[in-house]
Design an enzyme around this catalytic site. Sequence first.
Site, PDB file in Angstrom:
ATOM      1  CG  HIS A  71      -0.431  -0.234   2.510  1.00 48.35           C
ATOM      2  ND1 HIS A  71       0.198  -1.403   2.870  1.00 48.35           N
ATOM      3  CD2 HIS A  71      -0.396   0.551   3.617  1.00 48.35           C
ATOM      4  CE1 HIS A  71       0.583  -1.324   4.137  1.00 48.35           C
ATOM      5  NE2 HIS A  71       0.243  -0.161   4.608  1.00 48.35           N
ATOM      6  N   GLY A  99       0.336  -6.389  -1.552  1.00 47.39           N
ATOM      7  CA  GLY A  99      -0.877  -5.704  -1.111  1.00 47.39           C
ATOM      8  C   GLY A  99      -1.673  -6.587  -0.164  1.00 47.39           C
ATOM      9  CD  GLU A 145       1.700 -26.426   5.057  1.00 48.97           C
ATOM     10  OE1 GLU A 145       1.547 -25.482   5.876  1.00 48.97           O
ATOM     11  OE2 GLU A 145       1.837 -27.603   5.421  1.00 48.97           O
TER      12      GLU A 145
END
Lengths: 621, 621
Positions: B72, B118, B365
């Site tokens: 952002h 983001g 993961e």
Amino acid sequence: MPLVTDLDVLRDIATRIRIHSVESTAAANSGHPTTCASIAEIMSVLFFNTMRYATCSPRDPSSDRFVLSKGHAAPALYAAWIENGLIPAPEILKLRQLGCDLEGHPTPRLNFVDVGTGSLGQGLAITAGMAYTVKHYDKIDARIYCLIGDGESAEGSIWESIAFISYYKLDNVVLIIDANRLGQSEPTAVAHNLDLYKQRLDAFGWNAVIVDGHDVGALVKAFDDAESVKGKPTALIAKTYKGRDFPGIEDKENWHGKALGKETERILTHLRGLLKYQGDLKYTIPKPLNVAPQVNIRNITLSSPPSYKLGEAIATRQAYGTALVKIAQTNPRVIALDGDMKNSTFSEQLKKFDPNRYIECFIAEQNLVGAAIGAACRDRVVAFVSTFAAFLTRAFDQIRMGAISQTNVNFVGSHCGVSIGEDGASQMALEDLAMFRAIPGGTVFYPADAVACERAVELAANTPGVCYLRVNRPTTKVVYPNDHHFEIGKATVVFSSPKDQVLVIGGGITLQESITAAAELAQQKIYVRVLDLFTIKPIDQQAIIKNAREVGGRILVVEDHYPEGGIGEAVLSAVSEERDIFVRKIAVPRVPRSGTPAAVLDYYGLTAKHIANYIKDILKK
Amino acid sequence: MPLVTDLDVLRDIATRIRIHSVESTAAANSGHPTTCASIAEIMSVLFFNTMRYATCSPRDPSSDRFVLSKGHAAPALYAAWIENGLIPAPEILKLRQLGCDLEGHPTPRLNFVDVGTGSLGQGLAITAGMAYTVKHYDKIDARIYCLIGDGESAEGSIWESIAFISYYKLDNVVLIIDANRLGQSEPTAVAHNLDLYKQRLDAFGWNAVIVDGHDVGALVKAFDDAESVKGKPTALIAKTYKGRDFPGIEDKENWHGKALGKETERILTHLRGLLKYQGDLKYTIPKPLNVAPQVNIRNITLSSPPSYKLGEAIATRQAYGTALVKIAQTNPRVIALDGDMKNSTFSEQLKKFDPNRYIECFIAEQNLVGAAIGAACRDRVVAFVSTFAAFLTRAFDQIRMGAISQTNVNFVGSHCGVSIGEDGASQMALEDLAMFRAIPGGTVFYPADAVACERAVELAANTPGVCYLRVNRPTTKVVYPNDHHFEIGKATVVFSSPKDQVLVIGGGITLQESITAAAELAQQKIYVRVLDLFTIKPIDQQAIIKNAREVGGRILVVEDHYPEGGIGEAVLSAVSEERDIFVRKIAVPRVPRSGTPAAVLDYYGLTAKHIANYIKDILKK
């Protein structure tokens, strides 16, 4: 709890747990006996000395609780409940057989299991939610014990929960790390460097203690000491060996996840030789310290009906915040959790109404979801989880396991679709309907306006299983009167005429655009019907088929979602066995771009103008 | 890199970055100027003193790399590339407009961006993969800088990557935590208690240093010092203020994610007053130290064709391991990553063949997926990620962002469906097809046998976008000759007669059961056609429609997956606009139970016996 059961008895129970584990996995010819062996003493001490619980009432909310995060050690858990008398011993020889609830990994089909485990790294978030509820809502002294594997401590979700539990000073939590050194395919990254665990846990604000995980006396003392530590949670780093007391197998690689095969009898003979006692053992299971309050989370209602004006523009996310407060006003057990998005999702409305019923989980969505599931266990609270819908994908595994756990948590995903505009693709949920539709037993709401959204919140609060509400960032116009009656699985025709030729189905923004398109086309004497599904799952198959037939079998679905797994495919599934129904799907076909909401909706063909053109095109066919 | 640009110039560039950020977000009337302000000095020092890179060739593999995990703050990144001359300054005033690649959050539509960011907490895994590749495959001295927010450090994925980077001693990584104290809706959990970050990072084996994030001299020195630390990665914990140099806004709450509105001109006037220089600035951008090797990852082929016997029973997961080695034999840049499942997924075959090309990611993961995406950036390697398909749900957000990042990573999910049997629901992937179908631009392979699987691996290695291979735990019979030609999006009729009345479509296990059913029914003079799709996405719409028409418009889909988003709905989408086609979907309708594979497949109606009955039932209609 100090020593209340004889140490030799605790040792025998540990051995019996190993025997059950070996016998049952041998009978099943699969499973994880070596994983059970490393935790046998921990289980013995917890279940036959430390934990205060009622054997006859395994979901008693007053009891201490145990979460087996390393679910593949299930036989050790089952064995404990055999030894305390809840399960008849022969039952475990049906382990992993179809129809036996003693499954490969624990699920709440068993009354002594709160949540399904087996996807690693999730139990500590469950624990966090339970501990928060016990401490802040039930206000009793029950303690929550969570056993994780060392391999599983690599999961980031564990560290989210470690941070959360310490931040909220949940000193009723005891984490036990079964540091047996060996993962599935090789040693864990940390192996037996236990100081590393201690340093990390210390740095995260825990009381971390290294303990010999096979010494019942040391375990009794460590658990007892933990109880006197106030203001911070305790972690026991238990040094253990995989396959403990299985000579020739203990601490060896290549024994993960397999029955002992031809070694079975040799190991069983050895284990039986370790037993000091035969027959019934004398042990003490302490009683719970307090009685949890009676809680009623049924028949939750809005404190007042929706109060909007037809045509008024209001975002459904805002209506969510309003409805959340309204149900919180009628039931003191409604809570909300969010991941630092509360001022965007409007969950902060509940925080403003009652700060005690809002749990800030910061930017850690896996713990956010797991904590909600834990909090809702044993029907103590009705939990609503909100964040941007896109970020709920972060917790897909937790939500999936939530269904296995028979959770009733409600999820609210805001900022769905390209209609959020400028922030761009990373913030746009375009796969959330696919994700939540694939949750078995779940309900997926897509409220068209503020009235529908308030009722969706009310219905979700009372509906078993995972509920999902998809809400919009931009405003939409109120289309329903305040007294409209909504039902799960019941669609409503929101625009129609006797001459309709196409059935248009949309959701949220695209429903509104469809209504606009229908009104404009009516001026051109092209008549179409618009259907609002209200819930995408279950879907109102009957209404879709009936209305489709009435308009000549033409359906247009327009959705702010990728083409796969969303409204379009839900509708297709509903009409799959109907011949003579044509369905055209319009969706977002590729990774979208930034832009103003209006520009982006137009670019991806989701506005009234485009919808009118799709309709005209269909009518040419 | 020691000081090569004048400190006053670096300060001016920081101010210019702030000015660009304020102007552009004001023009867009949205965005995160205060978030940009806290990192302005960090960006200035990195891009105009510390990083060695070629401005004219932003994806030069020899250059140092920068990952803006806190996406952002995009305008600050864009501003840096304006100041170094790559982007014309006026371009940033089109920030967030449809058609401008300067989107709300960075994506690789821009040539100076490697990955989309983001969704928070993902950049450090990308960094890990890049750093591993640079160090172990490219073997050059390039360094990777990753900037995260303090709020985002709550994401567990960050801690997975912190553990991974330290375990592999990736001393070419520098993590910068922009500790600006404020999250979106309230202060972060750690706020400005920077010692907490240091203790945690120290405990995870990092060289952690607290630095004044607004002091360009201190930053130059800290980055330079980091370069001399060998054997461990460095983290700079930068104490910063949100909205730095915006008087009245700096360090204040309620300024997250909004343009400055009516404060804009006042702040711009203040910022311009801070500038020491006007016009062009003199700075030095150091050149890369080494030249990365030329790499060719195109036209990858199996070293030898599949070599099986028709009817031979072999698991597709095993064929995956075989094929992985075969493509690794023909291309030195094929690598595999796994999450401690390598002995179940058969990725260990590559480790045995060449240990350097296997990266063990342990049970984490999210980092597993992110590291693979990072490794594959700038076309340096062809990465295959494997684990149980169910556990890939853990990384849905990373995979979703992978599509935005234009990644070419290949995912292999083993142990799909109820056919795994005894381990039970937590280990059964029943939503993986729904998940991967919803990835835009992706390809979903579901190889029917070992021959198909080897070719799927070969095709995946050469196919852009996210590829997913669904492979089975149990064996299936080889149905294809070794020389069968496979294409993406091309289905094959594997059983037929001229008198067929139903088209049966299955995948993996259910395809095999469908063939058995078809053969048995033929004995009863009931004739059906069986179609193997090979890829579920893209789907061979033409073959489905043609064959369906030839059998009277009757389709039966049988799949080892939940009813939503899988093969059934893929087929429905393919025939949605065809009238006169009836589709019956058979799938796993609810959370399944443990049992032997045979018992469970039978219980959920996925065996030949049941398929024969479904067919008979359809023919009654």
